[in-house]
Design an enzyme around this catalytic site. Sequence first.
Site, short mmCIF file in Angstrom:
data_model
loop_
_atom_site.label_atom_id
_atom_site.label_comp_id
_atom_site.label_asym_id
_atom_site.label_seq_id
_atom_site.Cartn_x
_atom_site.Cartn_y
_atom_site.Cartn_z
N ASP A 169 39.62 -22.65 1.99
CA ASP A 169 38.95 -23.35 0.88
C ASP A 169 37.66 -24.04 1.33
O ASP A 169 37.29 -25.08 0.80
CB ASP A 169 39.89 -24.37 0.22
N HIS A 216 38.61 -17.36 -4.71
CA HIS A 216 37.25 -17.86 -4.64
C HIS A 216 36.66 -17.92 -6.04
O HIS A 216 36.90 -17.05 -6.87
CB HIS A 216 36.36 -17.04 -3.70
P1 IMP Z 1 50.64 -17.42 2.39
O1 IMP Z 1 49.37 -16.86 2.87
O2 IMP Z 1 50.80 -17.40 0.90
O3 IMP Z 1 51.84 -16.85 3.10
O4 IMP Z 1 50.65 -18.99 2.76
C1 IMP Z 1 50.74 -19.44 4.11
C2 IMP Z 1 49.96 -20.73 4.29
O5 IMP Z 1 48.57 -20.45 4.23
C3 IMP Z 1 50.22 -21.79 3.24
O6 IMP Z 1 50.12 -23.07 3.83
C4 IMP Z 1 49.09 -21.58 2.24
O7 IMP Z 1 48.80 -22.75 1.52
C5 IMP Z 1 47.97 -21.24 3.21
N1 IMP Z 1 46.92 -20.42 2.60
C6 IMP Z 1 46.91 -19.08 2.43
N2 IMP Z 1 45.75 -18.68 1.90
C7 IMP Z 1 45.00 -19.76 1.76
C8 IMP Z 1 43.67 -19.98 1.29
O8 IMP Z 1 42.93 -19.07 0.92
N3 IMP Z 1 43.26 -21.28 1.28
C9 IMP Z 1 44.03 -22.30 1.73
N4 IMP Z 1 45.25 -22.14 2.19
C10 IMP Z 1 45.75 -20.89 2.20
#
Ligand code: IMP
Length: 454
Positions: free
Chosen positions: A19, A47
């Site tokens: 982010d 995004h």
């Molecule tokens: P997952 O990618 O859904 O398995 O999430 C794993 C971790 O990565 C979690 O803590 C999510 O909040 C974080 N996460 C995954 N993609 C993003 C992103 O684009 N921005 C911020 N956090 C992310």
Amino acid sequence: MASQSGVPNTAIVGLQWGDEGKGKFVDVLAAEHDVVVRFNGGANAGHTIVVEGEKLALHLMPSAVLNPDCELVIANGTVIDPSILVKEIELVEARGLSLEGRFHVSSRAHVVLPWHSLLDGAAEARLSNRGEAIGTTKRGIGPAYADKIGRSMAVRIGDLLDEPYLKAHLGKMAPLRLEELKVAGNDSAIDIDTLLSDLLRLGERLRPYITDTTWLLHDRVNENRSLLFEGANACLLDVDHGTYPYVTSSNASALGISPGTGLPAKSLGRVVGVVKAYSTRVGGGPFPTELDDAIGNRIRDRGHEYGTTTGRPRRCGWIDLVALRYAAMVCGADSLAITLLDVLSGFDVIKLCTGYRTASGEVLDRFPPDARLLKECIPVYESHPGWAEEIDQCQSISDLPEACQSYLHSLESHLGVPIEFVSVGPDRRQTMRRTLQPNSGEDSCCHPGSLENA
Ligand code: IMP
């Protein structure tokens, strides 16, 4: 490696926990590149692009979609929920933008299936009972990548075009999956015939875009076209190099580009590391500079720090230079793009974390590989004077208050990487750019006159 126009192949990656505002820089830099390539992640990323006040929220489609001159590639290292991708295609087409001939999806990319998000949710519920939830986006990212590595239960995008294979494959694996879901406490009835026909329909819709993007990207390199690699998630969420296990399941640092595209490492010319002027994190995991107080709340309010994908409030804190030095090193950042600087207006004092004090009293300046150790670390801060003025209308670095310029200078000198961009708002026009001279990193600072507007 540079294109005919002399623009090197460039990567844009987040150096924190996501982010950071990468989409805006992809959008800005797309104008200088021919092809924009996503190499990792899936619909966990989000995004929002703002052009002249208009917002477009995307999860899978490369952020440069609004630029009609850019070719767009979703490469093999991604995991794709085809229903989300088709919705995004329709959203883009509804704006009168054609994707025909300029949008390509790898036949090797993996498909996120309905049970992946259910398994993701079930795993999170289990971990949550033990107070260890990762806080995933529940988009099925982890289970889809697990299936990719496990091999026998995976479906690739190219498989959506092969009905006999897909039918036989689903027929073999679906009963196992439904059993697994039941054991995980989820009785969701997924009808296999319906799933098959949905996947085939989505495959047909995607057919014009599905191709072998490895060959396509090599062709573009050989034609001297310039490529822009768009990282999703961020370096500290990288499955190998982030705060494991509180990470995503792909190589979200710049190191993911080669395996995620099929291009050799030497194809990459430069890396722009995107850094928020403070820190945020969504979900669980260690976050040494987190501010669980009025300052953190103020950052959240001013920065509108709520997830694009899940709407969750983001955890907020001061900038962490220990983590950033590590991330800049791992990604090989050549320059930095500092974002959301406008959020820091109105603080009397702004802090920068320059070290971590461990439970034994030792001060670390190297980011530790162990999330349990990181959790115990207490940040050591350097205090910096704040500035009262709003800066979102500033057009050049020299317009910024002196304390703000000095904050940027501190970031640059602590990180040893020159700042190339400064963003003070979501619009493309709220971006300042500095022309970096080769080897200018040493004496680089944001002094007036050394910058121009993008
Ligand atoms: P997952 O990618 O859904 O398995 O999430 C794993 C971790 O990565 C979690 O803590 C999510 O909040 C974080 N996460 C995954 N993609 C993003 C992103 O684009 N921005 C911020 N956090 C992310």
